[in-house]
Design a protein around this motif. Sequence first.
Motif, PDB file in Angstrom:
ATOM      1  N   MET A  49       0.776  -1.356   0.044  1.00  0.00           N
ATOM      2  CA  MET A  49      -0.152   0.007  -0.062  1.00  0.00           C
ATOM      3  C   MET A  49       0.851   1.161   0.064  1.00  0.00           C
ATOM      4  O   MET A  49       1.960   1.192   0.436  1.00  0.00           O
ATOM      5  N   LYS A  50       0.197   2.263  -0.491  1.00  0.00           N
ATOM      6  CA  LYS A  50       0.834   3.711  -0.232  1.00  0.00           C
ATOM      7  C   LYS A  50       0.009   4.378   0.472  1.00  0.00           C
ATOM      8  O   LYS A  50      -1.155   4.771  -0.046  1.00  0.00           O
ATOM      9  N   LEU A  51       0.345   4.750   1.590  1.00  0.00           N
ATOM     10  CA  LEU A  51      -0.409   5.191   2.637  1.00  0.00           C
ATOM     11  C   LEU A  51      -0.012   6.928   2.510  1.00  0.00           C
ATOM     12  O   LEU A  51       0.981   7.208   2.407  1.00  0.00           O
ATOM     13  N   VAL A  52      -1.054   7.616   2.839  1.00  0.00           N
ATOM     14  CA  VAL A  52      -0.751   9.080   2.963  1.00  0.00           C
ATOM     15  C   VAL A  52      -1.591   9.808   4.226  1.00  0.00           C
ATOM     16  O   VAL A  52      -2.524   9.209   4.700  1.00  0.00           O
ATOM     17  N   SER A  53      -1.117  10.849   4.598  1.00  0.00           N
ATOM     18  CA  SER A  53      -1.773  11.891   5.565  1.00  0.00           C
ATOM     19  C   SER A  53      -1.941  12.967   4.587  1.00  0.00           C
ATOM     20  O   SER A  53      -1.221  13.485   3.843  1.00  0.00           O
ATOM     21  N   VAL A  79       5.056   3.853   1.684  1.00  0.00           N
ATOM     22  CA  VAL A  79       4.976   2.645   0.973  1.00  0.00           C
ATOM     23  C   VAL A  79       5.336   1.348   1.866  1.00  0.00           C
ATOM     24  O   VAL A  79       6.478   1.438   2.436  1.00  0.00           O
ATOM     25  N   THR A  80       4.426   0.663   2.146  1.00  0.00           N
ATOM     26  CA  THR A  80       4.663  -0.594   2.975  1.00  0.00           C
ATOM     27  C   THR A  80       5.477  -1.364   2.515  1.00  0.00           C
ATOM     28  O   THR A  80       5.969  -1.461   1.465  1.00  0.00           O
ATOM     29  N   THR A  81       6.167  -2.387   3.393  1.00  0.00           N
ATOM     30  CA  THR A  81       7.230  -3.166   3.166  1.00  0.00           C
ATOM     31  C   THR A  81       6.925  -4.259   2.055  1.00  0.00           C
ATOM     32  O   THR A  81       7.766  -4.723   1.255  1.00  0.00           O
ATOM     33  N   ILE A 105      12.122  21.411  -7.269  1.00  0.00           N
ATOM     34  CA  ILE A 105      13.049  20.174  -6.868  1.00  0.00           C
ATOM     35  C   ILE A 105      12.280  18.991  -6.932  1.00  0.00           C
ATOM     36  O   ILE A 105      11.136  18.948  -6.343  1.00  0.00           O
ATOM     37  N   GLU A 106      12.674  17.916  -7.747  1.00  0.00           N
ATOM     38  CA  GLU A 106      11.856  16.632  -7.909  1.00  0.00           C
ATOM     39  C   GLU A 106      12.681  15.552  -7.293  1.00  0.00           C
ATOM     40  O   GLU A 106      13.602  15.254  -8.328  1.00  0.00           O
ATOM     41  N   LEU A 107      12.492  14.848  -6.379  1.00  0.00           N
ATOM     42  CA  LEU A 107      13.143  13.682  -5.853  1.00  0.00           C
ATOM     43  C   LEU A 107      12.217  12.449  -6.163  1.00  0.00           C
ATOM     44  O   LEU A 107      11.469  12.446  -5.710  1.00  0.00           O
ATOM     45  N   GLU A 108      13.044  11.726  -6.933  1.00  0.00           N
ATOM     46  CA  GLU A 108      12.303  10.130  -7.122  1.00  0.00           C
ATOM     47  C   GLU A 108      13.147   9.228  -6.600  1.00  0.00           C
ATOM     48  O   GLU A 108      14.331   8.920  -6.693  1.00  0.00           O
ATOM     49  N   VAL A 109      12.657   8.255  -5.835  1.00  0.00           N
ATOM     50  CA  VAL A 109      13.074   6.907  -5.594  1.00  0.00           C
ATOM     51  C   VAL A 109      12.145   5.636  -6.172  1.00  0.00           C
ATOM     52  O   VAL A 109      10.770   5.990  -5.818  1.00  0.00           O
ATOM     53  N   GLU A 110      12.682   4.854  -6.972  1.00  0.00           N
ATOM     54  CA  GLU A 110      11.767   3.800  -7.656  1.00  0.00           C
ATOM     55  C   GLU A 110      10.904   3.087  -6.682  1.00  0.00           C
ATOM     56  O   GLU A 110      11.235   2.879  -5.526  1.00  0.00           O
ATOM     57  N   ASN A 111       9.659   2.947  -7.013  1.00  0.00           N
ATOM     58  CA  ASN A 111       8.654   2.118  -6.289  1.00  0.00           C
ATOM     59  C   ASN A 111       8.122   2.918  -5.264  1.00  0.00           C
ATOM     60  O   ASN A 111       7.137   2.683  -4.492  1.00  0.00           O
TER      61      ASN A 111
END
Length: 316
Positions: A1-5, A212-214, A288-294
């Motif tokens: 899951m991709k969780l958000v506040s 992003v959950t494990t 500024i755009e930082l991206e990490v895969e997944n």
Amino acid sequence: MKLVSFKLISDDQSTRLGALIDGEQIADLNLDTSDMTEFFEQNLIENAKKSIDTIEKQIRDGADISDSVFSISEIELLAPFPRPLSLRDFGVFKTHMDAASRITGKPISEEWYKLPNYYRGSASPGSIAGHEAIVTWPNYTEKLDFELEWGVYIGKTGKNIPIEEAHDYIAGFTIFNDISARDIQFRHMTLSLGPAKGKDFDNSNIMGPYLVTTDDIGDPYNLKMTAKVNGELWSEGTTADMYYSFAEMISFVSQSETIFPGEFLGSGTVGMGCGWELDRWIQPGDVIELEVENIGILRNTIGEPEVNPAAWKEKV
């Protein structure tokens, strides 16, 4: 899951817990809590999954769920934990240490290879910011910098945790932009007490856009990392360069010290992942755009330098 506040732009600005669905919408989980720390303290992961399943079924059935599902344009994404219990930022990328050694002319300490090293960052409410937040440009710096990092939130309480069990204490992963006022930071660090006002100011610790959950991150130690400024690629790296794993960091921190849900551990900067290493400096108005895969893309705009008539005057 991709969780958000998140907060709805149109309502009373109360914080809600949600999850990304269909890759472009945020579903309000409508749980008994709107606090991410309580979510993990109460182990509500299965409740969240059931809520998502229900919402997705309603979508398939054509039900009106306009009060539960929102487009990104309708909401403000906060840091996943808007008020993390604590913030520790490590320095575990060998590529970053190599670059720092070249710039400063100082060899990497032999102790670095033996002990994970970190400093305690500011976890004050004013310092924590999320996706699309405007970055504060403090009135006391002329060299503001970004840092391409990522990190984990702790999901349950523990102490003296073995390395082989430490991964189970991770609530999830997020991107971290550790904004730094380099000129004042380096002056402070000559005093041997840490970066101080080099990193402590409003909106200086930017996290997101998702947790992003494990079970959804894939291999956490083989993810591409990039930083773009105004659409131009400035930095590129990989989590494979981490000398210490998050499990090792968690185990180390937990020695004779209890850790709790909501604490944050940052990785430190990936090699060539900041303007200081590149000798390229961001300016007001830059995006500024930082991206990490997944995980996704964490995007922020650099604000104008603050004007402060009551600015600190140095003693002479």
